[in-house]
Design an enzyme around this catalytic site. Structure first.
Site, PDB file in Angstrom:
ATOM      1  N   LYS A 104      37.738  20.646  58.974  1.00  0.00           N
ATOM      2  CA  LYS A 104      38.655  20.872  58.045  1.00  0.00           C
ATOM      3  C   LYS A 104      39.022  19.736  57.461  1.00  0.00           C
ATOM      4  O   LYS A 104      39.384  19.642  55.862  1.00  0.00           O
ATOM      5  CB  LYS A 104      40.047  21.140  58.946  1.00  0.00           C
ATOM      6  CG  LYS A 104      40.281  20.526  60.162  1.00  0.00           C
ATOM      7  CD  LYS A 104      39.715  20.953  61.472  1.00  0.00           C
ATOM      8  CE  LYS A 104      39.579  19.766  62.485  1.00  0.00           C
ATOM      9  NZ  LYS A 104      39.967  20.255  63.957  1.00  0.00           N
ATOM     10  N   VAL A 149      31.965  21.412  70.168  1.00  0.00           N
ATOM     11  CA  VAL A 149      31.851  22.706  69.729  1.00  0.00           C
ATOM     12  C   VAL A 149      30.197  23.173  69.426  1.00  0.00           C
ATOM     13  O   VAL A 149      29.915  24.259  69.819  1.00  0.00           O
ATOM     14  CB  VAL A 149      32.403  22.826  68.376  1.00  0.00           C
ATOM     15  CG1 VAL A 149      32.104  24.008  67.372  1.00  0.00           C
ATOM     16  CG2 VAL A 149      34.007  22.288  68.263  1.00  0.00           C
ATOM     17  N   LYS A 203      44.401  21.964  57.618  1.00  0.00           N
ATOM     18  CA  LYS A 203      44.220  23.203  57.790  1.00  0.00           C
ATOM     19  C   LYS A 203      45.114  24.135  57.045  1.00  0.00           C
ATOM     20  O   LYS A 203      44.760  25.009  56.357  1.00  0.00           O
ATOM     21  CB  LYS A 203      44.432  23.557  59.251  1.00  0.00           C
ATOM     22  CG  LYS A 203      43.612  23.204  60.315  1.00  0.00           C
ATOM     23  CD  LYS A 203      44.063  23.111  61.815  1.00  0.00           C
ATOM     24  CE  LYS A 203      42.795  22.555  62.463  1.00  0.00           C
ATOM     25  NZ  LYS A 203      43.465  22.427  64.173  1.00  0.00           N
ATOM     26  N   GLU A 217      41.124  15.423  68.088  1.00  0.00           N
ATOM     27  CA  GLU A 217      40.249  14.823  67.334  1.00  0.00           C
ATOM     28  C   GLU A 217      39.669  13.429  67.946  1.00  0.00           C
ATOM     29  O   GLU A 217      40.259  12.733  68.531  1.00  0.00           O
ATOM     30  CB  GLU A 217      40.601  14.530  65.913  1.00  0.00           C
ATOM     31  CG  GLU A 217      41.191  15.932  65.251  1.00  0.00           C
ATOM     32  CD  GLU A 217      40.100  16.805  65.042  1.00  0.00           C
ATOM     33  OE1 GLU A 217      38.945  16.605  64.395  1.00  0.00           O
ATOM     34  OE2 GLU A 217      40.020  18.004  65.546  1.00  0.00           O
TER      35      GLU A 217
HETATM   36  N1  HSE Z   1      41.997  18.860  67.255  1.00  0.00           N
HETATM   37  C1  HSE Z   1      41.979  20.108  66.722  1.00  0.00           C
HETATM   38  C2  HSE Z   1      43.330  20.565  67.339  1.00  0.00           C
HETATM   39  C3  HSE Z   1      40.828  20.737  67.144  1.00  0.00           C
HETATM   40  O1  HSE Z   1      43.955  20.106  68.516  1.00  0.00           O
HETATM   41  O2  HSE Z   1      43.896  21.690  66.823  1.00  0.00           O
HETATM   42  C4  HSE Z   1      40.948  22.406  66.701  1.00  0.00           C
HETATM   43  O3  HSE Z   1      40.844  22.115  65.341  1.00  0.00           O
END
Ligand code: HSE
Length: 418
Positions: free
Chosen positions: A99, A17, A199, A184
């Site tokens: 998040k 990112v 989230k 992740e």
């Molecule tokens: N690991 C997260 C996903 C990255 O696959 O959605 C984006 O938040």
């Protein structure tokens, strides 16, 4: 700060990112953003950014009076929390994509932010490129939404797409999601539904003003889904998606969970493939709407971060307009949901825990139970987490419909000329 001057930022993290953020800003010099410093863990790594921008000393950002705003996109949530708190303490605005850190520290972060009187935006953390949180706050300010159904994790959606459409194994599909930078660092957060839960805690705050603790929100990922479940879905013209779900069950209560769900092949969410995310919103007045876009990846996530930076420059901060709902709306897990439970051995399933059994199949045709069970019972128990058991909600897990039913026919009848 809404002057012609550029907003000066300090960037923590130069992974998937961080690099995307750097690329967008450096390719568009007309943007009102200047990167003053980039803080990384390992200074020896080769990076596509000028070396004079790179540092390993966080104080060169946090104590730098030249920096207005800290962008934090690192993958260690403890370190991220420290950075954010120190930035608040030093009167710096913050844009974050973490998040897990936000969901785990929601209450204290909101308090500290308010005391410091700075902006704290985190659009990228919810569904990467989808403009969701600001829309929930602003656009839907007047609308006490009837339900929300989301695909909010790109990696699991990518894996399920590859399993259903290319017959790939779970392991191969996960390895590809990791290679593409969607997963992740600890991929179990994706696979076991924790990333989606983090989230969804953010989404519920902005949609309903509810501040949930981790242990209140039921979650399961896609780790236990078996071939027989995939075949069951296909036979019924359905697919399986990891769905973050929230529904008002009456005028005072809302329930929510993150679970795999059967989705009809002709439903809008069935068309959400690979790393894409979508949130289907049931408005009281507009009927159904779907927000759709890439939910993971370098530039899609970076674009939301940049949008937040510019929003801060323009004086924007979340005002949490839905928090006033918290006086009239409470969260409950005392809600029955309709589920399919696949099993290897029927005795592994405590049938008495179900409030209703619709069907038990224990033959060569399949091994599953269809019935209803309270969310609160699932939260208290562990049997459904066993690898041999696959818990999947039916396409419409909660049948109740509250008042203020939107009806296109009714609306047309009302506006029809006499
Ligand atoms: N690991 C997260 C996903 C990255 O696959 O959605 C984006 O938040």
């Amino acid at each position: 700060m809404s002057s012609d001057k550029k907003i000066k930022i300090g960037l923590f993290g130069f992974g998937v990112v961080g690099q995307g953020i750097y690329n967008i800003i450096s390719q568009q010099p007309e943007l009102p953003i200047e990167i003053v410093k980039i803080c990384v863990k390992d200074s020896a790594k080769q990076r596509a950014a000028p070396t004079e921008l790179i540092t390993t000393n966080k104080n060169e950002l946090l104590q730098n009076s030249d920096i207005d705003l800290i962008v934090e996109v690192i993958n260690n949530s403890d370190a991220a929390l420290e950075i954010v708190q120190e930035a608040f303490a030093n009167g710096k605005h913050v844009v974050s994509a973490s998040k897990k850190m936000i969901a785990e520290n929601l209450e204290s972060l909101l308090e500290h932010r308010a005391q410091s009187n700075v902006s704290f935006l985190y659009e990228a953390s919810a569904c990467a490129s989808i403009p969701l949180l600001r829309n929930l706050d602003e656009f839907y300010q007047h609308d006490n939404l009837k339900s929300l159904k989301g695909i909010v994790n790109g990696s699991t959606n990518y894996i399920l797409t590859k399993i259903f459409e290319q017959n790939l194994s779970f392991e191969v599909a996960l390895a590809k999601a990791q290679e593409l930078g969607f997963a992740e660092t600890d991929a179990s957060l994706d696979v076991e539904g924790f990333d989606a839960k983090h989230k969804w805690i953010e989404v519920l705050l902005h949609a309903y003003g509810i501040k949930l603790k981790q242990e209140q929100l039921l979650n399961l990922g896609i780790q236990n889904i078996k071939k027989q479940d995939v075949a069951f879905a296909a036979k019924n013209n359905q697919t399986i998606k990891l769905i973050a779900y929230a529904k008002k069950i009456n005028d005072e209560e809302i329930t929510a969970f993150v679970l795999p769900q059967f989705v009809d092949n002709n439903s809008p969410l069935a068309f959400v493939k690979n790393e894409f995310n979508a949130v289907q919103i049931e408005s009281n007045f507009a009927g159904e709407q779907v927000l759709y876009g890439r939910g993971a990846g370098s530039l899609p996530t970076a674009t939301a971060v940049i949008s937040d930076i510019i929003a801060v420059k323009n004086g924007y901060t979340y005002t949490y307009p839905k928090s006033k709902l918290a006086n009239t709306l409470s969260f409950t897990n005392k809600q029955e949901i309709a589920v399919y439970v696949g099993f290897e051995n029927l005795p592994d399933i405590p049938i008495n825990e179900f409030s209703k059994i619709e069907k038990i199949e224990d033959s060569k045709e399949g091994k599953f139970i269809i019935g209803k069970i309270l969310v609160s019972k699932l939260l208290e128990q562990q049997w459904w987490r066993k690898p041999s058991v696959s818990l999947i909600t039916l396409a419409e897990p909660i049948a109740v419909q509250i008042k203020k039913e939107y009806s296109r026919e009714k609306e047309l009848a009302e506006v029809a000329p006499m």
